[in-house]
Scaffold this motif. Structure first.
Motif, PDB file in Angstrom:
ATOM      1  N   LEU A 198       4.702  -7.143  -0.545  1.00  0.00           N
ATOM      2  CA  LEU A 198       4.990  -6.086  -1.515  1.00  0.00           C
ATOM      3  C   LEU A 198       3.731  -5.638  -2.250  1.00  0.00           C
ATOM      4  CD1 LEU A 198       8.060  -7.937  -3.084  1.00  0.00           C
ATOM      5  CD2 LEU A 198       8.135  -6.249  -1.268  1.00  0.00           C
ATOM      6  N   GLY A 199       2.576  -6.051  -1.791  1.00  0.00           N
ATOM      7  CA  GLY A 199       1.331  -5.834  -2.514  1.00  0.00           C
ATOM      8  C   GLY A 199       0.913  -4.385  -2.656  1.00  0.00           C
ATOM      9  N   PHE A 200       0.030  -4.143  -3.629  1.00  0.00           N
ATOM     10  CA  PHE A 200      -0.597  -2.833  -3.832  1.00  0.00           C
ATOM     11  C   PHE A 200       0.433  -1.724  -4.021  1.00  0.00           C
ATOM     12  CE2 PHE A 200      -3.686  -5.468  -1.695  1.00  0.00           C
ATOM     13  CZ  PHE A 200      -4.846  -5.232  -2.431  1.00  0.00           C
ATOM     14  N   ASN A 201       1.310  -1.950  -4.984  1.00  0.00           N
ATOM     15  CA  ASN A 201       2.273  -0.949  -5.423  1.00  0.00           C
ATOM     16  C   ASN A 201       2.267  -0.924  -6.955  1.00  0.00           C
ATOM     17  OD1 ASN A 201       3.912   0.360  -3.140  1.00  0.00           O
ATOM     18  ND2 ASN A 201       3.866  -1.796  -2.506  1.00  0.00           N
ATOM     19  N   CYS A 202       3.350  -0.484  -7.538  1.00  0.00           N
ATOM     20  CA  CYS A 202       3.456  -0.452  -9.005  1.00  0.00           C
ATOM     21  C   CYS A 202       4.703  -1.197  -9.461  1.00  0.00           C
ATOM     22  CB  CYS A 202       3.493   0.993  -9.500  1.00  0.00           C
ATOM     23  SG  CYS A 202       2.032   1.964  -9.061  1.00  0.00           S
ATOM     24  N   PHE A 203       5.064  -2.250  -8.768  1.00  0.00           N
ATOM     25  CA  PHE A 203       6.244  -3.018  -9.135  1.00  0.00           C
ATOM     26  C   PHE A 203       6.044  -3.685 -10.496  1.00  0.00           C
ATOM     27  CE2 PHE A 203       6.871  -3.268  -4.409  1.00  0.00           C
ATOM     28  CZ  PHE A 203       8.031  -2.515  -4.385  1.00  0.00           C
ATOM     29  N   SER A 204       7.128  -3.798 -11.251  1.00  0.00           N
ATOM     30  CA  SER A 204       7.084  -4.448 -12.563  1.00  0.00           C
ATOM     31  C   SER A 204       8.221  -5.465 -12.641  1.00  0.00           C
ATOM     32  CB  SER A 204       7.208  -3.407 -13.677  1.00  0.00           C
ATOM     33  OG  SER A 204       8.403  -2.643 -13.501  1.00  0.00           O
ATOM     34  N   TYR A 219       0.824  -1.212   0.000  1.00  0.00           N
ATOM     35  CA  TYR A 219       0.000   0.000   0.000  1.00  0.00           C
ATOM     36  C   TYR A 219       0.862   1.267   0.000  1.00  0.00           C
ATOM     37  CZ  TYR A 219      -4.007  -2.995   0.976  1.00  0.00           C
ATOM     38  OH  TYR A 219      -4.978  -3.966   0.908  1.00  0.00           O
ATOM     39  N   ASN A 220       1.761   1.337  -0.973  1.00  0.00           N
ATOM     40  CA  ASN A 220       2.531   2.541  -1.223  1.00  0.00           C
ATOM     41  C   ASN A 220       2.481   2.834  -2.724  1.00  0.00           C
ATOM     42  OD1 ASN A 220       4.028   3.742   1.229  1.00  0.00           O
ATOM     43  ND2 ASN A 220       4.267   1.540   1.544  1.00  0.00           N
ATOM     44  N   ARG A 221       3.435   3.589  -3.228  1.00  0.00           N
ATOM     45  CA  ARG A 221       3.474   3.923  -4.656  1.00  0.00           C
ATOM     46  C   ARG A 221       4.837   3.548  -5.235  1.00  0.00           C
ATOM     47  NH1 ARG A 221       0.651   9.951  -4.064  1.00  0.00           N
ATOM     48  NH2 ARG A 221      -1.335   9.197  -3.194  1.00  0.00           N
ATOM     49  N   LEU A 222       5.340   2.437  -4.784  1.00  0.00           N
ATOM     50  CA  LEU A 222       6.669   1.988  -5.186  1.00  0.00           C
ATOM     51  C   LEU A 222       6.638   1.431  -6.598  1.00  0.00           C
ATOM     52  CD1 LEU A 222       7.525   0.223  -1.826  1.00  0.00           C
ATOM     53  CD2 LEU A 222       8.297   2.479  -2.577  1.00  0.00           C
ATOM     54  N   GLU A 223       7.776   1.493  -7.293  1.00  0.00           N
ATOM     55  CA  GLU A 223       7.833   1.033  -8.672  1.00  0.00           C
ATOM     56  C   GLU A 223       9.191   0.399  -8.948  1.00  0.00           C
ATOM     57  OE1 GLU A 223       7.058   4.595 -10.783  1.00  0.00           O
ATOM     58  OE2 GLU A 223       8.966   5.538 -10.312  1.00  0.00           O
ATOM     59  N   GLY A 224       9.339  -0.030 -10.208  1.00  0.00           N
ATOM     60  CA  GLY A 224      10.581  -0.690 -10.596  1.00  0.00           C
ATOM     61  C   GLY A 224      10.522  -2.180 -10.302  1.00  0.00           C
ATOM     62  N   SER A 225      11.594  -2.866 -10.565  1.00  0.00           N
ATOM     63  CA  SER A 225      11.631  -4.307 -10.352  1.00  0.00           C
ATOM     64  C   SER A 225      11.971  -4.630  -8.895  1.00  0.00           C
ATOM     65  CB  SER A 225      12.662  -4.949 -11.275  1.00  0.00           C
ATOM     66  OG  SER A 225      13.947  -4.415 -11.020  1.00  0.00           O
ATOM     67  N   ILE A 226      11.655  -5.844  -8.524  1.00  0.00           N
ATOM     68  CA  ILE A 226      11.963  -6.301  -7.168  1.00  0.00           C
ATOM     69  C   ILE A 226      13.352  -6.915  -7.193  1.00  0.00           C
ATOM     70  CG2 ILE A 226      11.251  -7.822  -5.285  1.00  0.00           C
ATOM     71  CD1 ILE A 226       8.416  -7.786  -6.540  1.00  0.00           C
ATOM     72  N   PRO A 227      14.294  -6.358  -6.445  1.00  0.00           N
ATOM     73  CA  PRO A 227      15.655  -6.911  -6.461  1.00  0.00           C
ATOM     74  C   PRO A 227      15.668  -8.410  -6.164  1.00  0.00           C
ATOM     75  CG  PRO A 227      15.617  -4.811  -5.295  1.00  0.00           C
ATOM     76  CD  PRO A 227      14.191  -5.175  -5.569  1.00  0.00           C
ATOM     77  N   GLU A 228      16.456  -9.146  -6.934  1.00  0.00           N
ATOM     78  CA  GLU A 228      16.502 -10.603  -6.792  1.00  0.00           C
ATOM     79  C   GLU A 228      16.879 -11.027  -5.382  1.00  0.00           C
ATOM     80  OE1 GLU A 228      18.960 -12.392  -9.706  1.00  0.00           O
ATOM     81  OE2 GLU A 228      17.790 -11.670 -11.414  1.00  0.00           O
TER      82      GLU A 228
END
Length: 951
Positions: free
Chosen positions: A414-420, A392-401
């Motif tokens: 990591l839910g409810f963000n803008c991760f790709s 529940y934030n506005r985070l983006e980009g990929s999730i570091p391995e």
């Protein structure tokens, strides 16, 4: 003449001294004989060993004497002794300086005579099950240490302690049965006091400014009370203070800047109050501060930048406030952070990159904020992390391995963000991971098969992303999995048969994907409590068990699915499968080739009759269904609605409730069900208040029981409704309800059975309160709503008045209708109309008292307008103590364990909701009171939570 007289005097004097000392020896020896007779416990056998000499007790374990042979110390703490401590101890031990009786089971009230021990310097009776009121303690002028914590004292707080001016340590924590009282100004007379612990002691009113005069204080703990007003700035005068705990009160106003003068302060916790304003910069500059907890207040403004410069800070918990702005970028660079919780604020900007530089970070919790940017790569090196929650934030980009593969991580949220980007194969390295939440992002690619190597996974939620490809067969190896949510993706291929090996699976949602193929028959043997395959491209026959289980809605949006004609179902959502006719046609040709024309004609006629008969049955079934305008199934069970209706006769009635008549019905399938026929209160005006309330309660029960699953919550199989008939079909509980078993049962429930019932009901309530989002308050917990199966396994029933709390807990839990039952209802609910989880805790406490005492909540012997809570509290003040209220029918077995549960019930029924434990804590306390455990001593620790239950 003078010399003989003097000689006679000396001889007489020595003889008197000898006789006096011999009397003292005899008295001291007699005291230990009294102890052996009045107390029981294996540890006393240490004193049975023969010790030569005239003062053998001086060599007893736990006993010390001075050079003159006088006993100066008695230390039997932790000996698991039970019984009553001998009265007038100092009449027998006149030189006693130290008396330690902690962690025993000393029944009755405060031992008579201890308060007359004028030489006593230390009295420790913590966790000794002492009850009743306290006497005047003023005669104990020499006392330096007084610890009476974790007991069950009632009546007034002993203000006489203010006369004990030599006190250095005073501890009354968790004596929540005192009458309400206020801190007097003359507490400041105790100028030598270094430790003052009055947590959970029913302290009301304001903190007096005079407390600033107690400059010797090192530890000041006033948490879990009802303190109001502002924090006095005079506390800033306590230059030696290292620990200040004021959490769980009703303090308001701003945090005084003067607290920044406490340069020795190590631990500051003023959470769960009503504080406003900003966090003083001076607090964050304290040179020795390790713990700063200000959560659950109404603080505003930014986090002071000085906190990033701290070299000592280990725990920073500021969640559930209104903080804004950025987190200091250097946070954690100079200190070894262990826990950081900034959740539920309005913080923005990026994360501090070096927050785990110290290598000891266990908890990183920042959910429900406005953070932006990506996850720093450096977080992948936080190998100590146990919980990482940034949802529940506005985070983006990929999730570091490396973050996905953290070796000790338990919860990764990591839910409810803008991760790709994709889910890395490194997920297989997270051997300790139990909960993986990446829902509602823009994650693409495939679900890596390596996910199966995270073998401790219990919950996976990858829903509402852009995942494609197949569902890995390897997921079937996650045998602990109870939740798998993959809906709202672009997953293709078929449903893997390996899912049928997930025997613990409770929730399975594969809806809104691109899945093809048939539904594996094997998965129907599993049938999770909630299943959803809707809106895919599935085809082929629907397994009959899915239809019988009332799961038709979960299959909608799959045009290729069809029904077998042999299913005997009239459900119009799916057509009949064409392969049925094909198979019969093949059978027809086979008969031609083997039996000739006569057999052909006979077979054709037989098939026609068979199809005709099946259609007739389907039509009859449809007619039966048409009598009910609404049918809703929640569990698999096979029955004909007509069979239910025809069995609603008087001989099958087993009870009447507040909402209807209950029938016991044996089905032709061999199963037995309970059917509640709701009272008909139909009026001419469908908008009338009575009708609206009835409809609302019915809807509540159906929606609540239909959506929740737990072994200790009764199953609602289905709901049948027509214009003049509403039926609820439940699992049948052959042993009736707990009230009947306790108060009218033919056989007596033994204590291990009662304890198991209590524990399992508590687990069911803990599921409602803590495992569901939003949580559910039952609002009518009582022994008649606890049903028992053939093995006396309890199940909570009757959710007609249950209330679902809003997403942010119980902050908005008001209701316009008072629910509940007299005798079980929490006092605050009766006058405030606010339903909270603590109302259920109170009601459950009453049920615990029923189990321990065998009494009903309201009985004539309690007195007019008195209930079981009043009766218990009045009885435990007597000399017999808590033993007197125990159910006499249990022949005195398991006394210690029953008293432990009695103590839990008293905590649950505290007048102040904030002082009651949560149901999760009640479960833990009951586990520790298990009569079947080798060690049944309850760990004495405050049930006030100092850290967020972030799971």
């Amino acid at each position: 003449m003078g010399t003989p007289f003097l000689l006679i005097f000396l001889i007489s004097f020595l003889l008197l001294c000898s006789l006096s000392f011999q009397t003292t020896v005899d008295n001291q020896s007699h005291f230990f004989t009294l102890m052996k007779h009045s107390l029981s416990g294996k540890s006393l056998s240490r004193w049975d060993v023969f010790i030569p000499g005239e003062k053998p007790y001086c060599n007893y374990t736990g006993i010390s004497c001075n050079d003159e042979g006088y006993v100066i110390k008695v230390d039997v703490s932790g000996w698991s002794l039970s019984g009553q401590f001998p009265a007038n101890v100092c009449n027998y031990l006149p030189k006693l300086h130290i008396l330690r009786l902690s962690h025993n089971d000393l029944r009755g009230s405060f031992p008579v005579g201890i308060s007359n021990c004028s030489l006593l310097e230390e009295l420790n009776m913590t966790s000794s099950s002492i009850t009743g009121t306290l006497p005047d303690l003023s005669p104990m002028k020499s006392l330096r240490i007084l610890d009476l914590s974790y007991n069950l004292f009632t009546g007034d707080f002993p203000m006489s302690v203010t006369n004990l001016t030599n006190l250095e340590w005073l501890n009354f924590i968790e004596n929540a049965c005192f009458n309400s009282w206020q801190l007097p100004d003359d507490f400041s007379r105790l100028t030598k006091l270094r430790t003052l612990i009055l947590s959970t002691c029913m302290v009301h009113g304001r903190i007096p400014a005079s407390i600033g005069n107690m400059t010797s204080l090192v530890d000041l703990e006033l948490s879990g009370n009802f303190l109001v007003g502002q924090i006095p700035p005079e506390i800033g005068k306590l230059k030696n203070l290292r620990q200040l705990e004021l959490y769980y009160n009703q303090l308001e106003g701003e945090i005084p800047n003067e607290l920044g003068n406490l340069t020795q302060l190590i631990d500051l916790d003023i959470s769960v109050n009503r504080l406003t304003g900003t966090i003083p910069e001076s607090l964050c500059k304290l040179p020795n501060l390790r713990v700063l907890q200000l959560y659950n207040n109404s603080l505003t403004g930014e986090i002071p930048s000085a906190v990033g410069n701290s070299t000592t800070l280990n725990i920073l918990s500021l969640y559930d406030n209104f903080l804004t702005g950025k987190v200091p970028s250097n946070l954690g660079e100079s200190s070894e952070l262990v826990a950081l919780d900034l959740s539920e604020n309005r913080l923005s900007g990026s994360f501090p990159p070096n927050v785990c530089k110290g290598g000891k970070l266990l908890y990183f919790l920042v959910l429900q904020n406005l953070f932006t940017g990506g996850l720093p790569e450096s977080y992948g090196k936080c190998t100590s992390l146990l919980r990482f929650r940034v949802s529940y934030n506005r985070l983006e980009g990929s999730i570091p391995e490396d973050i996905l593969g953290l070796p000790h991580i338990s919860i990764l949220d990591l839910g409810f963000n803008c991760f790709s980007g994709a889910i890395a194969k490194t997920i297989g390295n997270a051997k300790n991971l139990s909960e993986l939440f990446i829902q509602n992002n823009r994650i693409s690619g495939v679900i890596p098969p390596q996910i199966s190597q995270a073998s401790n996974l219990v919950k996976i939620d990858l829903s509402n992303n852009l995942l494609s490809g197949a569902i890995p067969q390897e997921i079937g190896n996650l045998w602990k999995l109870n939740l798998l949510l993959l809906q709202g993706n672009k997953l293709r291929s078929s449903i893997p048969k390996s899912l049928s090996s997930l025997k613990s699976l409770n929730l399975l949602d594969l809806s809104n994907n691109l899945l093809t193929g048939s539904i594996p028959e094997s998965i129907c043997g599993l049938l999770p409590n909630s299943i959803n395959f809707s809106n895919n491209h599935l085809s082929g026959p629907v397994p009959p068990s899915l239809i019988k289980g009332g799961l038709v809605e979960s299959l909608s949006g799959n045009p290729g699915l069809c029904l077998s004609v042999y299913l005997n179902s009239s459900d119009s959502k799916f057509p009949l499968c064409p392969q049925i006719y094909t198979r019969k046609k093949l059978n027809y040709y086979w008969v031609i080739g083997t039996s000739g024309i006569v057999v052909i004609v006979g077979t054709v006629l037989f098939l026609k009759r068979l199809l005709s008969k099946e259609r007739e049955l389907m039509e009859q079934d449809e007619l039966s269904r048409l009598s009910f305008s609404h049918v809703q199934n929640f569990h698999i069970i096979s029955f004909d609605e007509r069979e239910i209706v025809e069995s609603l006769v008087d001989k099958n009635i087993v009870g009447h409730g507040g909402s209807g008549t209950v029938y016991r019905i044996e089905l032709s399938s061999g199963e037995t069900v309970a059917v509640k026929k709701l009272w008909s209160r139909k009026t001419k005006d469908p908008t009338s208040e009575d009708q609206l309330i009835q409809d609302k309660e019915l809807k509540t029960e159906v929606e609540t029981l239909g959506s929740i699953r737990h072994k200790n919550i009764v199953k609602l199989y289905c709901y049948l409704s027509s214009s003049n008939l509403n039926l609820l079909v439940y699992e049948y509980m052959p042993k009736g309800n707990l009230w009947e078993a306790l108060h009218r049962g033919r056989s007596l429930l033994d204590w291990p059975t009662r304890h198991r019932i209590a524990l399992e009901v508590a687990q069911g309530l803990a599921y409602l309160h803590h495992d569901l989002l939003p949580p559910i308050v039952h609002r009518d917990i009582k022994s008649t709503n606890i049903l028992l199966n053939a093995d006396y396994q309890p199940k909570v029933a009757d959710f007609g008045v249950a209330k679902v709390l809003l997403a942010r807990g119980s902050k908005d839990s008001s209701t316009t209708v008072i629910a509940g039952t007299y005798g079980y209802m929490a006092p605050e609910y009766a006058y405030s109309s606010k339903a909270t989880v603590k109302c259920d805790v109170y009601s459950f406490g009453v049920v615990l008292m029923e189990l321990v005492t065998g009494k009903q909540p309201i009985e004539a012997e309690f007195g007019e307008n008195k209930n079981i809570i009043y009766w218990v509290s009045s009885k435990v003040e007597t000399k017999q103590g808590a033993v007197e209220v125990l159910d006499k029918r249990l022949l005195g077995l398991f006394k210690e364990e029953m008293i432990q549960v009695l103590r839990i019930s008293i905590r649950c029924t505290c007048k102040a909701p904030s002082l009651r434990p949560t149901m999760n804590e009640v479960v833990q306390l009951l586990v520790e009171a298990d009569p079947c455990r080798s060690s049944n001593k309850i760990k004495q620790s405050s049930y006030l939570i100092k850290t967020k239950n972030d799971a």
